[in-house]
Motif scaffolding. Sequence first.
Motif, PDB file in Angstrom:
ATOM      1  N   TYR A 231       9.463   2.756   4.737  1.00 25.64           N
ATOM      2  CA  TYR A 231       8.106   2.159   3.961  1.00 25.64           C
ATOM      3  C   TYR A 231       7.047   2.723   4.801  1.00 25.64           C
ATOM      4  O   TYR A 231       6.070   2.177   4.651  1.00 25.64           O
ATOM      5  CB  TYR A 231       8.073   0.775   3.985  1.00 25.64           C
ATOM      6  CG  TYR A 231       8.958   0.174   2.771  1.00 25.64           C
ATOM      7  CD1 TYR A 231       8.230  -0.437   1.696  1.00 25.64           C
ATOM      8  CD2 TYR A 231      10.286   0.054   2.972  1.00 25.64           C
ATOM      9  CE1 TYR A 231       9.228  -0.925   0.520  1.00 25.64           C
ATOM     10  CE2 TYR A 231      10.902  -0.396   1.781  1.00 25.64           C
ATOM     11  CZ  TYR A 231      10.316  -0.997   0.688  1.00 25.64           C
ATOM     12  OH  TYR A 231      11.388  -1.677  -0.249  1.00 25.64           O
ATOM     13  N   THR A 232       7.094   3.693   5.550  1.00 24.91           N
ATOM     14  CA  THR A 232       6.072   4.101   6.442  1.00 24.91           C
ATOM     15  C   THR A 232       5.474   5.548   5.899  1.00 24.91           C
ATOM     16  O   THR A 232       6.282   6.385   5.559  1.00 24.91           O
ATOM     17  CB  THR A 232       6.540   4.438   7.881  1.00 24.91           C
ATOM     18  OG1 THR A 232       7.422   5.381   7.921  1.00 24.91           O
ATOM     19  CG2 THR A 232       6.952   3.063   8.373  1.00 24.91           C
ATOM     20  N   SER A 233       4.244   5.842   6.027  1.00 26.00           N
ATOM     21  CA  SER A 233       3.353   6.896   5.806  1.00 26.00           C
ATOM     22  C   SER A 233       2.149   7.253   6.252  1.00 26.00           C
ATOM     23  O   SER A 233       1.683   6.068   7.121  1.00 26.00           O
ATOM     24  CB  SER A 233       3.418   7.041   4.130  1.00 26.00           C
ATOM     25  OG  SER A 233       2.074   6.421   3.744  1.00 26.00           O
TER      26      SER A 233
ATOM     27  N   LYS B 162      10.634  10.979   1.452  1.00 24.04           N
ATOM     28  CA  LYS B 162      10.812  10.435   2.931  1.00 24.04           C
ATOM     29  C   LYS B 162      11.326   9.039   2.604  1.00 24.04           C
ATOM     30  O   LYS B 162      11.716   8.369   3.797  1.00 24.04           O
ATOM     31  CB  LYS B 162       9.570  10.536   3.502  1.00 24.04           C
ATOM     32  CG  LYS B 162       9.206  11.724   4.160  1.00 24.04           C
ATOM     33  CD  LYS B 162       7.909  11.782   5.035  1.00 24.04           C
ATOM     34  CE  LYS B 162       7.424  13.304   5.408  1.00 24.04           C
ATOM     35  NZ  LYS B 162       6.024  13.357   6.317  1.00 24.04           N
ATOM     36  N   LEU B 163      11.062   8.610   1.301  1.00 26.80           N
ATOM     37  CA  LEU B 163      11.643   6.994   1.140  1.00 26.80           C
ATOM     38  C   LEU B 163      13.044   6.823   1.761  1.00 26.80           C
ATOM     39  O   LEU B 163      13.236   5.828   2.300  1.00 26.80           O
ATOM     40  CB  LEU B 163      11.688   7.000  -0.223  1.00 26.80           C
ATOM     41  CG  LEU B 163      11.853   5.491  -0.732  1.00 26.80           C
ATOM     42  CD1 LEU B 163      10.838   4.416  -0.308  1.00 26.80           C
ATOM     43  CD2 LEU B 163      12.241   5.142  -2.264  1.00 26.80           C
ATOM     44  N   GLN B 164      13.903   7.654   1.546  1.00 27.60           N
ATOM     45  CA  GLN B 164      15.372   7.410   2.025  1.00 27.60           C
ATOM     46  C   GLN B 164      15.686   8.388   3.302  1.00 27.60           C
ATOM     47  O   GLN B 164      17.090   8.424   3.541  1.00 27.60           O
ATOM     48  CB  GLN B 164      16.153   7.945   1.184  1.00 27.60           C
ATOM     49  CG  GLN B 164      16.200   6.919  -0.320  1.00 27.60           C
ATOM     50  CD  GLN B 164      16.881   7.337  -1.554  1.00 27.60           C
ATOM     51  OE1 GLN B 164      17.096   8.346  -1.682  1.00 27.60           O
ATOM     52  NE2 GLN B 164      17.579   6.229  -2.081  1.00 27.60           N
ATOM     53  N   ARG B 165      14.448   8.648   4.081  1.00 24.28           N
ATOM     54  CA  ARG B 165      15.102   9.618   5.156  1.00 24.28           C
ATOM     55  C   ARG B 165      14.304   8.490   6.575  1.00 24.28           C
ATOM     56  O   ARG B 165      13.442   7.982   6.273  1.00 24.28           O
ATOM     57  CB  ARG B 165      14.279  10.834   5.446  1.00 24.28           C
ATOM     58  CG  ARG B 165      14.812  11.747   4.362  1.00 24.28           C
ATOM     59  CD  ARG B 165      14.480  13.073   4.696  1.00 24.28           C
ATOM     60  NE  ARG B 165      12.994  13.482   4.597  1.00 24.28           N
ATOM     61  CZ  ARG B 165      12.406  13.995   3.569  1.00 24.28           C
ATOM     62  NH1 ARG B 165      13.032  14.290   2.324  1.00 24.28           N
ATOM     63  NH2 ARG B 165      11.133  14.461   3.583  1.00 24.28           N
ATOM     64  N   ASN B 166      15.140   8.636   7.663  1.00 26.29           N
ATOM     65  CA  ASN B 166      14.735   7.980   8.977  1.00 26.29           C
ATOM     66  C   ASN B 166      14.539   6.590   8.517  1.00 26.29           C
ATOM     67  O   ASN B 166      13.544   5.915   8.963  1.00 26.29           O
ATOM     68  CB  ASN B 166      13.186   8.679   9.401  1.00 26.29           C
ATOM     69  CG  ASN B 166      13.555  10.161   9.775  1.00 26.29           C
ATOM     70  OD1 ASN B 166      14.488  10.590  10.266  1.00 26.29           O
ATOM     71  ND2 ASN B 166      12.507  10.979   9.373  1.00 26.29           N
ATOM     72  N   THR B 167      15.695   5.827   7.863  1.00 28.36           N
ATOM     73  CA  THR B 167      15.513   4.485   7.671  1.00 28.36           C
ATOM     74  C   THR B 167      15.869   3.632   8.746  1.00 28.36           C
ATOM     75  O   THR B 167      16.448   4.327   9.725  1.00 28.36           O
ATOM     76  CB  THR B 167      16.286   4.059   6.370  1.00 28.36           C
ATOM     77  OG1 THR B 167      17.660   4.400   6.880  1.00 28.36           O
ATOM     78  CG2 THR B 167      15.775   4.693   5.307  1.00 28.36           C
ATOM     79  N   GLY B 168      15.608   2.490   8.709  1.00 31.58           N
ATOM     80  CA  GLY B 168      16.261   1.546  10.003  1.00 31.58           C
ATOM     81  C   GLY B 168      17.706   1.459  10.065  1.00 31.58           C
ATOM     82  O   GLY B 168      18.441   1.785   8.901  1.00 31.58           O
TER      83      GLY B 168
ATOM     84  N   ILE C 142       0.932  -1.203   0.062  1.00 27.21           N
ATOM     85  CA  ILE C 142       0.018   0.013  -0.282  1.00 27.21           C
ATOM     86  C   ILE C 142       0.954   1.097  -0.113  1.00 27.21           C
ATOM     87  O   ILE C 142       0.504   2.058  -0.763  1.00 27.21           O
ATOM     88  CB  ILE C 142      -1.052   0.110   1.347  1.00 27.21           C
ATOM     89  CG1 ILE C 142      -1.940  -1.190   0.988  1.00 27.21           C
ATOM     90  CG2 ILE C 142      -1.549   1.436   1.161  1.00 27.21           C
ATOM     91  CD1 ILE C 142      -2.942  -1.320   2.230  1.00 27.21           C
ATOM     92  N   TYR C 143       1.961   1.351   0.745  1.00 24.25           N
ATOM     93  CA  TYR C 143       3.010   2.290   0.605  1.00 24.25           C
ATOM     94  C   TYR C 143       3.331   2.612  -0.867  1.00 24.25           C
ATOM     95  O   TYR C 143       3.406   3.773  -1.209  1.00 24.25           O
ATOM     96  CB  TYR C 143       3.881   1.907   1.638  1.00 24.25           C
ATOM     97  CG  TYR C 143       5.175   3.150   1.552  1.00 24.25           C
ATOM     98  CD1 TYR C 143       4.889   4.376   2.092  1.00 24.25           C
ATOM     99  CD2 TYR C 143       6.110   2.795   0.484  1.00 24.25           C
ATOM    100  CE1 TYR C 143       6.286   5.350   1.888  1.00 24.25           C
ATOM    101  CE2 TYR C 143       7.301   3.726   0.239  1.00 24.25           C
ATOM    102  CZ  TYR C 143       7.185   5.110   1.032  1.00 24.25           C
ATOM    103  OH  TYR C 143       8.230   5.846   0.946  1.00 24.25           O
TER     104      TYR C 143
END
Length: 464
Positions: free
Chosen positions: A354-356, A341-347, A327-328
């Motif tokens: 993958y969060t929104s 945001k895809l490449q920000r605040n990753t694990g 869904i993301y």
Amino acid sequence: MRSHLAPILAALLLLVSGCAAPVADPTLSQSADDWSWPDDPPTDRLGWENGYWHNESIDIDQSDGLNASEREAFVARTMARVELVRQLEFEEPVPVEVITREEYRAQSDAPTDPVHADWNDQVWEALLLVGEDRTIEEVFDELYGGVVLGYYDPAEDRIVIVSDSPTPAIERGTLAHELVHALQDQHFGLDASPPTQDEQLADNGLTEGDARYVEYLYGDRCGEEWECVPRPEREASGGSFDFSVFLVIYTPYSEGPTFVSELHERGGWEAVNDAYANPPVSTEQLLYPARYPDERPVAVEIEDRSNENWSRFDHDPAGDTVGEASIYAMLRANRAIDRGKLQRNTGAYSAYNYTSGPSSGWAGDLVVPYRPANETVATENPDQRAYVWRITWDTDADAENFEATYTKVMLQLRMGASRVAPNTYVIDEGPFADAYRVTRDGDTVTVVNAPTVEALDAVHSNGD
């Protein structure tokens, strides 16, 4: 088949390499009356395989590829290193074979079940990722055909390197990664596959995450602690691929390593080993490791309300669960969220985030594809397909957020849909040209898709 994606794709991901505590070396202190390190031990042990210790020097030149003896030494020492990092002993040798890319493509071109192919096309169309102008098989062929470097085949207990050279150079990370899959297969088994897309991605998140995490730890020891074979130079592969579909299938590679690292922090390798008997069941658990293993998806059901003109596919299962990560990818592909945001605040070990807002709060979903009940009509009109997609959210507010984003941003703003009746929208042109009915009942959103507005009730009549 456990595939390892090529560096040209990984290079797009800005992979984050984390640091890990050194792994204790159990081999240097082991001794017996008839041998002493660094001689070969009388019995197999961690850190030694097929005549090679993990810290033994080997003479390898990859400039002209690896000949048979070089490959044997490289594989044996890599096995010794992988088992030392992973703290699991290889139970048997792992053959490494080479096939050409043409042979790999021929394997990929094997005939598929046409019913499953049509059914699966509808699942990906529901995600607004693969429209009626192409098939998901075509997208996969384009994506995998030119970029797979190698894979582990659990049916034949072997690693296959894909190369047009009979003496190919082998990237040490690729070899270590696939050897972890062989190790997993020997200890836990890799033959079973869950029934739904989301659960498959989650299950792969454990196996791929384990392999990627070990790959990172292996790389961390190269240099000061281990002398490692230099990475071979590789030409950038040409061609294009569907990045949004890639995002879906890359979920296990991106989110799995962080998930596994968190398990490792909880209880060491024993906690990771235990997870194979109780693997993650949703991409939600990969994205939020703290929710594993307790927070499980809601079982979503869709009653069949179609009339005599429409029927479900003769397919088991009748529907599919796509999950939060898919869904993301849908939201990002259709510019409904901030793509940056895809490449920000990753694990810690994740390539992507993958969060929104509109995708968080997912609790469960089900997509049920439909086709015309008349076989002749279905065959002569391949675009005459439909689906019902129901998504349950954690709260009413989560459901309302998704409904508004889906209808106002995705359908109307991005795809040019017209609102022709309450909750009803029509896209006139393009690969997703269809009628859509979107309704919300508390924490649940239901999307009905059909070729025309009149067919919406025929596919799924209003229960009211």
